[in-house]
Design an enzyme around this catalytic site. Structure first.
Site, PDB file in Angstrom:
ATOM      1  N   CYS A 129      34.490  36.574  37.616  1.00  0.00           N
ATOM      2  CA  CYS A 129      34.476  36.379  36.159  1.00  0.00           C
ATOM      3  C   CYS A 129      35.049  37.602  35.440  1.00  0.00           C
ATOM      4  CB  CYS A 129      33.035  36.104  35.722  1.00  0.00           C
ATOM      5  SG  CYS A 129      32.776  36.135  33.949  1.00  0.00           S
ATOM      6  N   CYS A 140      32.850  39.053  32.622  1.00  0.00           N
ATOM      7  CA  CYS A 140      31.684  39.741  33.201  1.00  0.00           C
ATOM      8  C   CYS A 140      32.049  41.180  33.548  1.00  0.00           C
ATOM      9  CB  CYS A 140      31.206  39.024  34.458  1.00  0.00           C
ATOM     10  SG  CYS A 140      30.660  37.334  34.190  1.00  0.00           S
TER      11      CYS A 140
END
Length: 180
Positions: A103, A106
């Site tokens: 991600c 993230c």
């Protein structure tokens, strides 16, 4: 050791300080200086110099040192096995970052969470939970999008922030639950 001949696809323009090698006669680059691509010679062992960070040390950069160590963080990892003891039974509020290694957002927000973990050290604990490795907890708390940061206090979910938000948004959420 014999030097392999370059093809046009391997030839690179050379700065004045680089070693020169002649280009093949058939190449359109024959009049320009070219060089061989660097040869991988393996990783060198790095040692930490007292008081010097490899990331900012111009000395290490000049030597061509390889950064061998991951940055120190104040966030830990939590899993299904440690969830109860680290999050639910904590005596201080806990911020849990639900994330995954693939991600991008993230990874973008990770430095902010590390910074906040240092700022609120002793008043707030920060942990990361890999959603790919812990689907049970992810489902239990209804995580549908990552990154999601949840704040737990006294074993209860108190607040959630979804997405790679600015630091100020996380601070506002944290301040509601941190003792002054």
């Amino acid at each position: 050791m014999a030097v392999p001949r370059l093809t046009a696809s391997m030839a690179l323009p050379v700065p004045r300080t680089a070693a020169l090698a002649p280009a093949p006669a058939s190449s359109s680059l024959s009049r320009r200086a070219t060089r061989l691509l660097p040869v991988f010679e393996g990783l060198r062992r790095c040692t930490r110099l007292p008081g010097v960070s490899f990331a900012t040390s111009s000395r290490a950069v000049r030597r061509g040192a390889v950064v061998c160590e991951a940055p120190e963080t104040t966030t830990g990892h939590v899993s299904k096995a440690t969830w109860q003891s680290l999050v639910m039974d904590s005596d201080v509020p806990v911020l849990v970052d639900f994330w995954a290694p693939w991600c991008g957002p993230c990874r973008m927000i990770e430095p902010t969470i590390i910074k906040l973990a240092k700022v609120y050290e002793g008043k707030l604990r920060c942990y990361k939970l890999n959603t790919d490795e812990n689907p049970d907890i992810t489902t239990q708390y209804g995580i549908r999008s990552i990154p999601t940061m949840m704040i737990f206090k006294n074993g209860e979910k108190k607040d959630a922030v979804i997405g790679a938000v600015p630091e100020s948004t996380l601070i506002i959420s944290i301040e509601k639950f941190v003792a002054r």
